[in-house]
Design a protein around this motif. Structure first.
Motif, short mmCIF file in Angstrom:
data_model
loop_
_atom_site.label_atom_id
_atom_site.label_comp_id
_atom_site.label_asym_id
_atom_site.label_seq_id
_atom_site.Cartn_x
_atom_site.Cartn_y
_atom_site.Cartn_z
N VAL A 67 0.84 -1.19 0.00
CA VAL A 67 0.00 0.00 0.00
C VAL A 67 0.88 1.24 0.00
O VAL A 67 1.82 1.33 0.79
N CYS A 68 0.58 2.18 -0.87
CA CYS A 68 1.32 3.44 -0.89
C CYS A 68 0.91 4.26 0.33
O CYS A 68 -0.27 4.53 0.52
N SER A 69 1.89 4.65 1.16
CA SER A 69 1.55 5.38 2.38
C SER A 69 1.24 6.85 2.09
O SER A 69 0.83 7.58 2.98
N GLU A 70 1.46 7.27 0.87
CA GLU A 70 1.13 8.65 0.52
C GLU A 70 -0.32 8.77 0.06
O GLU A 70 -1.04 9.66 0.47
N CYS A 71 -0.72 7.87 -0.85
CA CYS A 71 -2.04 8.04 -1.46
C CYS A 71 -2.96 6.84 -1.25
O CYS A 71 -4.13 6.89 -1.61
N GLY A 72 -2.44 5.75 -0.68
CA GLY A 72 -3.30 4.60 -0.41
C GLY A 72 -3.46 3.64 -1.57
O GLY A 72 -4.22 2.67 -1.48
N HIS A 73 -2.74 3.88 -2.65
CA HIS A 73 -2.83 3.00 -3.82
C HIS A 73 -2.32 1.60 -3.46
O HIS A 73 -1.33 1.46 -2.76
N VAL A 74 -3.01 0.56 -3.93
CA VAL A 74 -2.65 -0.81 -3.57
C VAL A 74 -2.09 -1.54 -4.78
O VAL A 74 -2.64 -1.46 -5.88
N ARG A 120 8.41 3.08 -6.97
CA ARG A 120 7.73 4.36 -7.17
C ARG A 120 6.25 4.09 -7.36
O ARG A 120 5.88 3.17 -8.08
N CYS A 121 5.42 4.88 -6.69
CA CYS A 121 3.99 4.67 -6.79
C CYS A 121 3.48 5.12 -8.16
O CYS A 121 3.68 6.27 -8.55
N PRO A 122 2.83 4.23 -8.91
CA PRO A 122 2.33 4.61 -10.23
C PRO A 122 1.18 5.61 -10.14
O PRO A 122 0.85 6.28 -11.11
N GLU A 123 0.57 5.71 -8.96
CA GLU A 123 -0.59 6.58 -8.81
C GLU A 123 -0.18 8.03 -8.51
O GLU A 123 -0.58 8.94 -9.19
N CYS A 124 0.65 8.21 -7.48
CA CYS A 124 0.98 9.58 -7.06
C CYS A 124 2.44 9.94 -7.32
O CYS A 124 2.85 11.07 -7.13
N GLY A 125 3.25 8.96 -7.74
CA GLY A 125 4.63 9.28 -8.09
C GLY A 125 5.60 9.34 -6.92
O GLY A 125 6.77 9.68 -7.10
ZN LIG Z 1 0.88 6.77 -4.14
#
Ligand SMILES: [Zn+2]
Length: 454
Positions: A10-17, A24-29
């Motif tokens: 889980v991305c701790s910045e935006c919650g993307h799973v 690197r989170c593909p959702e928020c970068g």
């Molecule tokens: Zn993210």
């Protein structure tokens, strides 16, 4: 079936799973923001976070209208960003970097609200005596503030059910944890579950709950962003030089999101800024301002502010030009520099550019472009902008100055602040400000730096 050990990231910045770890989170970068968590099985039937609702089908007209009320927080600037006061019931997220004043403003608010209802301050970071000392240091009456220093969600829920407070502050959301979840406090699952549970509970008892959420660079602690969709109102605290604090709503079910609250941090707490129009301008003596500085009026919600744009242009240290600008988008600075180079013959592509905004306000309005161009020109040529001159207008890529909205309000703000000349186009008369109707950047520069060599 090894359902228990089903892992997810889980991305701790935006919650993307994601099912696999990512750098690197593909959702928020965000980089290195993924944390491993046990997937919470989708509960059939009962769940720890299932809403407390009556599920029978009823006629809409039979449903009682929920009574909600709005009350002053005791601070005009906080009321303004909340949309006119604290709504009850409601859930509010107060985000910001550690140490910026979130706990301070919350305890100031509770002290005020405690005269009209039971209030509960939940501290997961400080002991009761530390909370008491903070309140004393701020000179607050803490005799009616109840404090609860436990980070177990179940214990907290039980206490809230028992005390039925009207106003609750959770400081901070990231310190709470529910025993029903396998992950650690501060993990995305925990932060979301605790936020959901307490939001529902506060709605049920008719309370307003404020969640303090730290914005940190620590990838192991989930940021407040991941619960924004669960609350009614989201406020963010931004800090600036000289103790100035900006409180901005980024979501508000009960009001507009373009108001900002302005505070000054003092030894005895946060105070609303008395003279907000000038809060972002440094007072200067003498009859010249340094080169590289230009003034522009900006509109934030119902108010206008005059801000100071500072530019510093120096020969590039590397082979490539670099732009350092935190408060104004670098892409915009780059575009305005290109317009100056192409349409005003000002060589900037071999220069490093630094841009700052006095007082630390972030500027996103297009209306600042003309003033930004004037500041860049002033720094590059080392010619100061005349005193009492301000500029506002959008720049097109063809170098034209375009009119912007709220021209009359901007002119009034300039007039109120003692400015006597404005560079803009298609403006309004009727203020004690003379305006030079400039149609392109070249004309604006000639007009601003009159009697100087173009
Ligand atoms: Zn993210």
């Amino acid at each position: 079936m090894a359902k228990e050990s089903l892992l997810q990231y889980v991305c701790s910045e935006c919650g993307h799973v994601e099912s696999k770890w990512n750098g690197r989170c593909p959702e928020c970068g965000a980089w290195n923001s993924f944390v491993e968590e046990k997937a919470v099985p989708k509960a059939k039937g009962s769940s720890a976070v299932s809403p407390v609702m009556d599920d029978s089908v009823r006629k809409l007209s039979d449903i009682p209208i929920e009574k909600s009320m709005r009350i002053s927080s005791g601070m005009e600037e906080l009321d303004r960003v909340l949309g006119g006061g604290v709504m009850r019931p409601s859930s509010v997220l107060v985000g910001g970097e550690p140490g910026i004043g979130k706990s301070t403003i919350m305890i100031q608010m509770l002290s005020h609200l405690s005269s009209s209802a039971d209030v509960l301050y939940v501290s997961g970071e400080e002991s009761p005596s530390q909370v008491r000392m903070r309140a004393d240091r701020l000179g607050l009456d803490s005799s009616h503030i109840s404090v609860f220093c436990d980070t177990r969600l179940e214990a907290l829920s039980e206490a809230i059910e028992r005390v039925q407070p009207g106003y609750i502050v959770i400081d901070s959301l990231q310190t709470l944890y529910s025993a029903s979840l396998p992950s650690l406090a501060g993990s995305p699952n925990q932060v979301r579950a605790c936020c959901m549970e307490l939001s529902l509970l506060s709605k049920k008892i008719g309370a307003a709950v404020f969640f303090v959420g730290h914005v940190t660079k620590d990838g192991n602690i989930a940021g407040p962003k991941i619960v924004e969709h669960m609350v009614d109102t989201v406020l963010y605290f931004e800090g600036a030089e000289s103790g100035l604090r900006l409180l901005r709503a980024s979501k508000n079910r009960f009001g507009s999101v373009d108001e900002i609250g302005l505070f000054i941090m003092d030894s005895d707490g946060l105070h609303g800024v008395k003279d907000p129009a000038s809060a972002f301008i440094s007072r200067r003596t003498g009859n010249e301002i340094p080169s590289g500085i230009a003034f522009t009026p900006v509109i934030e919600g119902s108010r206008a502010f005059i801000v100071e744009i500072q530019a510093l242009v120096v020969p590039a240290k590397g082979s490539l030009q670099r732009i350092y600008s935190d408060r104004i988008d670098s892409a915009r600075v780059s575009r305005v520099a290109a317009i100056l180079e192409r349409h005003a013959g000002l060589m900037l592509s071999d220069q490093d550019i630094y841009v700052n905004v006095g007082g630390g306000m972030k500027l996103s309005e297009v209306s600042i472009e003309l003033a930004l161009a004037i500041a860049l020109y002033s720094s590059r040529m080392d010619i100061p902008v005349p005193m009492q001159l301000a500029a506002f207008g959008e720049l097109s890529l063809a170098g034209e100055v375009r009119p912007v909205s709220f021209a009359a309000r901007r002119m009034k703000a300039l007039s109120d602040m003692g400015f006597t000349r404005a560079l803009t186009t298609d403006s309004k008369d009727g203020f004690h400000v003379v305006y030079d109707d400039v149609h392109d950047i070249k004309q604006a520069i000639v007009s601003a730096f009159k009697a100087r060599k173009y």
